[in-house]
Design a protein around this motif. Structure first.
Motif, mmCIF file in Angstrom:
data_model
loop_
_atom_site.group_PDB
_atom_site.id
_atom_site.type_symbol
_atom_site.label_atom_id
_atom_site.label_comp_id
_atom_site.label_asym_id
_atom_site.label_seq_id
_atom_site.Cartn_x
_atom_site.Cartn_y
_atom_site.Cartn_z
ATOM 1 N N SER A 112 -32.492 -48.511 -7.535
ATOM 2 C CA SER A 112 -32.203 -49.897 -7.918
ATOM 3 C C SER A 112 -30.818 -49.991 -8.527
ATOM 4 O O SER A 112 -30.409 -49.119 -9.299
ATOM 5 N N TYR A 113 -30.131 -51.077 -8.189
ATOM 6 C CA TYR A 113 -28.794 -51.319 -8.695
ATOM 7 C C TYR A 113 -28.701 -52.730 -9.246
ATOM 8 O O TYR A 113 -29.447 -53.621 -8.830
ATOM 9 N N VAL A 114 -27.750 -52.918 -10.150
ATOM 10 C CA VAL A 114 -27.436 -54.241 -10.652
ATOM 11 C C VAL A 114 -25.972 -54.515 -10.321
ATOM 12 O O VAL A 114 -25.125 -53.628 -10.420
ATOM 13 N N ASP A 115 -25.705 -55.748 -9.870
ATOM 14 C CA ASP A 115 -24.336 -56.117 -9.520
ATOM 15 C C ASP A 115 -23.577 -56.606 -10.748
ATOM 16 O O ASP A 115 -24.110 -56.602 -11.867
ATOM 17 N N CYS A 116 -22.367 -57.045 -10.548
ATOM 18 C CA CYS A 116 -21.485 -57.450 -11.647
ATOM 19 C C CYS A 116 -21.990 -58.660 -12.416
ATOM 20 O O CYS A 116 -21.495 -58.931 -13.513
ATOM 21 N N GLU A 117 -22.985 -59.376 -11.882
ATOM 22 C CA GLU A 117 -23.527 -60.547 -12.574
ATOM 23 C C GLU A 117 -25.014 -60.403 -12.872
ATOM 24 O O GLU A 117 -25.685 -61.371 -13.188
ATOM 25 N N GLY A 118 -25.532 -59.192 -12.758
ATOM 26 C CA GLY A 118 -26.925 -58.951 -13.129
ATOM 27 C C GLY A 118 -27.935 -59.057 -12.002
ATOM 28 O O GLY A 118 -29.128 -58.917 -12.238
ATOM 29 N N GLY A 119 -27.493 -59.318 -10.781
ATOM 30 C CA GLY A 119 -28.406 -59.381 -9.644
ATOM 31 C C GLY A 119 -28.840 -57.986 -9.221
ATOM 32 O O GLY A 119 -28.069 -57.032 -9.304
ATOM 33 N N ARG A 120 -30.064 -57.860 -8.762
ATOM 34 C CA ARG A 120 -30.619 -56.560 -8.379
ATOM 35 C C ARG A 120 -30.600 -56.353 -6.870
ATOM 36 O O ARG A 120 -30.880 -57.267 -6.099
ATOM 37 N N VAL A 121 -30.293 -55.122 -6.479
ATOM 38 C CA VAL A 121 -30.372 -54.676 -5.090
ATOM 39 C C VAL A 121 -31.104 -53.347 -5.104
ATOM 40 O O VAL A 121 -30.773 -52.459 -5.889
ATOM 41 N N ILE A 122 -32.100 -53.222 -4.248
ATOM 42 C CA ILE A 122 -32.858 -51.974 -4.137
ATOM 43 C C ILE A 122 -32.619 -51.384 -2.767
ATOM 44 O O ILE A 122 -32.785 -52.069 -1.755
ATOM 45 N N LEU A 123 -32.206 -50.129 -2.738
ATOM 46 C CA LEU A 123 -32.057 -49.385 -1.489
ATOM 47 C C LEU A 123 -33.262 -48.469 -1.368
ATOM 48 O O LEU A 123 -33.402 -47.524 -2.127
ATOM 49 N N GLN A 124 -34.145 -48.784 -0.451
ATOM 50 C CA GLN A 124 -35.375 -48.031 -0.268
ATOM 51 C C GLN A 124 -35.181 -47.051 0.874
ATOM 52 O O GLN A 124 -34.850 -47.460 1.985
ATOM 53 N N GLN A 125 -35.363 -45.766 0.594
ATOM 54 C CA GLN A 125 -35.202 -44.747 1.619
ATOM 55 C C GLN A 125 -36.532 -44.568 2.330
ATOM 56 O O GLN A 125 -37.278 -43.624 2.134
ATOM 57 N N ALA A 126 -36.835 -45.578 3.177
ATOM 58 C CA ALA A 126 -38.096 -45.621 3.905
ATOM 59 C C ALA A 126 -37.969 -46.679 5.002
ATOM 60 O O ALA A 126 -37.094 -47.533 4.952
ATOM 61 N N ALA A 127 -38.875 -46.605 5.951
ATOM 62 C CA ALA A 127 -38.967 -47.648 6.976
ATOM 63 C C ALA A 127 -39.893 -48.745 6.463
ATOM 64 O O ALA A 127 -40.818 -48.482 5.685
ATOM 65 N N TRP A 128 -39.630 -49.947 6.878
ATOM 66 C CA TRP A 128 -40.534 -51.062 6.549
ATOM 67 C C TRP A 128 -41.871 -50.785 7.220
ATOM 68 O O TRP A 128 -41.920 -50.528 8.432
ATOM 69 N N PRO A 129 -42.948 -50.838 6.460
ATOM 70 C CA PRO A 129 -44.272 -50.545 7.056
ATOM 71 C C PRO A 129 -44.800 -51.709 7.872
ATOM 72 O O PRO A 129 -45.634 -52.470 7.419
ATOM 73 N N ALA A 130 -44.294 -51.864 9.068
ATOM 74 C CA ALA A 130 -44.684 -52.972 9.942
ATOM 75 C C ALA A 130 -46.103 -52.829 10.447
ATOM 76 O O ALA A 130 -46.654 -51.805 10.570
#
Length: 130
Positions: A112-130
């Motif tokens: 999980s990351y936070v940007d310069c204004e507090g917004g969150r971005v999550i990089l998930q090392q997985a495939a979407w479970p379709a």
């Protein structure tokens, strides 16, 4: 019938800073831009012909928005490990800050990351479970 294109829009205080951070961190392209469109400036990022876009908007006549809630996050699923590692490195070079996720689920196979204004971005090392 073709599926719709999703555009997620978010107000921001520093339009150029946040647009640069997302371009560099997520490797997105600038698809469009508008200046003083009825009091709004904005940048649209994504991939040409992609199914989703991010729009950052600066509202000229309002105070800066508060940071989003920690559970309001963009989640990107990156199944290939090297692609994920490359994106993690790019996020950190772009100035995103690695933080513990509000939901511990995301920390098991992602970051999980936070940007310069507090917004969150999550990089998930997985495939979407379709």
């Amino acid at each position: 019938m073709s599926p719709p294109t999703l555009r997620a829009a978010r107000a921001c205080a520093e339009l150029e800073h946040i647009a640069t951070q997302y371009r560099e961190g997520l490797g997105l392209l600038e698809l469009g831009r508008f200046v003083d469109h009825e009091g709004f400036d904005g940048v649209i990022l994504g991939e040409p012909q992609g199914p989703w876009h991010l729009e950052f908007v600066h509202v000229r006549h309002e105070a800066p928005p508060p940071p989003p809630h920690p559970e309001q996050a963009l989640v990107l699923y990156l199944p290939e490990r090297q692609v994920w590692l490359d994106r993690v490195a790019a996020m950190e070079r772009a100035g995103f800050v690695h933080v513990p996720s509000a939901n511990p689920y995301w920390d098991r196979a992602g970051r999980s990351y936070v940007d310069c204004e507090g917004g969150r971005v999550i990089l998930q090392q997985a495939a979407w479970p379709a």
